[in-house]
Design a protein around this motif. Structure first.
Motif, PDB file in Angstrom:
ATOM      1  N   THR A  33      30.544 -31.119  14.188  1.00 60.62           N
ATOM      2  CA  THR A  33      30.753 -30.783  12.756  1.00 60.62           C
ATOM      3  C   THR A  33      29.292 -31.373  12.001  1.00 60.62           C
ATOM      4  O   THR A  33      28.603 -31.954  12.616  1.00 60.62           O
ATOM      5  CB  THR A  33      31.723 -31.656  11.948  1.00 60.62           C
ATOM      6  OG1 THR A  33      31.609 -32.929  12.271  1.00 60.62           O
ATOM      7  CG2 THR A  33      33.158 -30.986  12.735  1.00 60.62           C
ATOM      8  N   THR A  35      27.876 -31.611   7.778  1.00 60.52           N
ATOM      9  CA  THR A  35      28.121 -31.359   6.246  1.00 60.52           C
ATOM     10  C   THR A  35      27.222 -30.248   5.727  1.00 60.52           C
ATOM     11  O   THR A  35      26.249 -29.989   6.406  1.00 60.52           O
ATOM     12  CB  THR A  35      27.892 -32.698   5.566  1.00 60.52           C
ATOM     13  OG1 THR A  35      26.415 -32.780   5.653  1.00 60.52           O
ATOM     14  CG2 THR A  35      28.616 -33.755   6.136  1.00 60.52           C
ATOM     15  N   PHE A  36      27.672 -29.760   4.418  1.00 64.51           N
ATOM     16  CA  PHE A  36      26.932 -28.680   4.084  1.00 64.51           C
ATOM     17  C   PHE A  36      25.660 -28.881   3.573  1.00 64.51           C
ATOM     18  O   PHE A  36      24.745 -28.150   3.842  1.00 64.51           O
ATOM     19  CB  PHE A  36      27.873 -28.083   2.760  1.00 64.51           C
ATOM     20  CG  PHE A  36      27.222 -26.827   2.001  1.00 64.51           C
ATOM     21  CD1 PHE A  36      27.162 -25.824   2.767  1.00 64.51           C
ATOM     22  CD2 PHE A  36      26.662 -27.177   0.837  1.00 64.51           C
ATOM     23  CE1 PHE A  36      26.476 -24.884   1.963  1.00 64.51           C
ATOM     24  CE2 PHE A  36      25.948 -26.230   0.203  1.00 64.51           C
ATOM     25  CZ  PHE A  36      25.834 -24.998   0.801  1.00 64.51           C
ATOM     26  N   ASP A  38      23.831 -31.285   4.996  1.00 65.86           N
ATOM     27  CA  ASP A  38      22.938 -31.704   6.032  1.00 65.86           C
ATOM     28  C   ASP A  38      22.560 -30.099   6.757  1.00 65.86           C
ATOM     29  O   ASP A  38      21.474 -29.899   7.166  1.00 65.86           O
ATOM     30  CB  ASP A  38      23.825 -32.411   7.186  1.00 65.86           C
ATOM     31  CG  ASP A  38      23.826 -33.669   6.819  1.00 65.86           C
ATOM     32  OD1 ASP A  38      23.152 -34.188   6.086  1.00 65.86           O
ATOM     33  OD2 ASP A  38      24.864 -34.472   7.505  1.00 65.86           O
ATOM     34  N   CYS A  39      23.455 -29.289   6.627  1.00 59.04           N
ATOM     35  CA  CYS A  39      23.194 -27.814   7.110  1.00 59.04           C
ATOM     36  C   CYS A  39      22.122 -27.324   6.379  1.00 59.04           C
ATOM     37  O   CYS A  39      21.145 -26.853   7.078  1.00 59.04           O
ATOM     38  CB  CYS A  39      24.592 -26.985   6.930  1.00 59.04           C
ATOM     39  SG  CYS A  39      24.164 -25.304   7.946  1.00 59.04           S
ATOM     40  N   ASN A 114      34.629 -21.411   8.042  1.00 59.42           N
ATOM     41  CA  ASN A 114      33.229 -22.315   7.969  1.00 59.42           C
ATOM     42  C   ASN A 114      32.945 -22.720   9.533  1.00 59.42           C
ATOM     43  O   ASN A 114      32.693 -23.959   9.801  1.00 59.42           O
ATOM     44  CB  ASN A 114      33.410 -23.465   7.035  1.00 59.42           C
ATOM     45  CG  ASN A 114      33.444 -22.914   5.545  1.00 59.42           C
ATOM     46  OD1 ASN A 114      33.044 -21.908   5.336  1.00 59.42           O
ATOM     47  ND2 ASN A 114      33.992 -23.941   4.881  1.00 59.42           N
TER      48      ASN A 114
END
Length: 258
Positions: A33, A35-36, A38-39, A114
């Motif tokens: 996984t 986080t948005f 971090d992405c 997602n």
């Protein structure tokens, strides 16, 4: 030349640091996984480094052009101050122009599962997950590709066209002169070919005919393989570097074959 190679190494280190650790974690755990924020951050540093590398490869081709076509003026044209200034402008331009694209991408709405079917956060898998209209983002990719990819590519092509003409004007009796001129450019040409082939394949060639697996492999080529192979190419093709490596091993008491 060595200053530009050092900057290329820094750019490769940024890409590797940005992509590889999280990618290895995903591969070892069969998923992961992120986080948005971090992405988006990962995507930003990847794009900024790749844009900078486009400019840097163009600078390196200009450096080779001056060295071969204007050798007597090389020391006055490619001064240390001039080189540092060009590299700083490239870094600033690479990290600033891509912000426009990053901000637009961050404002997209993601309402699906997602789940990114990729090794890292890239623009293509992100757009596949978006519930927003992505036409503007796709248009931006091609519009921004003109100053960041196509213009540096044209500079490289024009520079090497002049280099080829200059080398061909060298008398055929001076075969060593021609060979020496081409050998100074061979490493750079190999790096440019690998880098631009993968960039164009992933971002500018229509992806309808590409499977997800092929797209992943092409992405790995310019994010992992290219940064890995660049120092090898310049080391194997550079007599000064090979001489320095041999001298280091000789001091440590190890024998190195020629």
């Amino acid at each position: 030349m060595y200053f530009f190679i050092s900057q290329l190494s820094i750019s490769d280190i940024v890409v590797i640091t940005d992509i590889v650790p999280n990618m290895l974690y995903i591969l070892l755990n069969n998923g992961g996984t992120i986080t948005f924020i971090d992405c988006i951050t990962q995507f930003y540093f990847l794009c900024a480094s790749e844009v900078f590398e486009c400019f840097l490869l163009a600078l390196m081709s200009y450096d080779r052009y001056v060295a071969i076509c204007n050798p007597l003026r090389y020391a006055t044209i490619m001064t240390s101050r001039h080189c540092v200034m060009l590299v700083v402008i490239s870094w600033v331009f690479g990290f600033s122009i891509i912000l426009i694209h990053i901000i637009k991408t961050a404002k997209l709405h993601f309402c699906g599962p997602n789940i990114i079917d990729h090794f890292f956060c890239d623009i293509v898998p992100l757009l596949d997950l978006s519930c927003s209209e992505t036409f503007i983002i796709n248009l931006e990719i091609y519009v921004m590709g003109i100053p960041t990819v196509f213009i540096p590519a044209m500079i490289i092509i024009v520079a090497y066209a002049y280099i080829v003409f200059a080398v061909l004007r060298i008398p055929s009796s001076s075969g060593h002169g021609r060979q020496k001129a081409f050998s100074t450019c061979s490493s750079h040409l190999i790096v440019v070919s690998i880098f631009y082939w993968t960039i164009f394949s992933v971002y500018f060639v229509p992806t309808k005919g590409l499977t997800v697996s092929i797209s992943k492999v092409l992405s790995l080529l310019y994010t992992v393989f290219t940064p890995f192979i660049n120092p090898i190419i310049y080391s194997l093709r550079n007599k000064d570097i090979k001489k320095a490596v041999k001298e280091t091993f000789r001091k440590s008491g190890m024998n190195v074959p020629n």
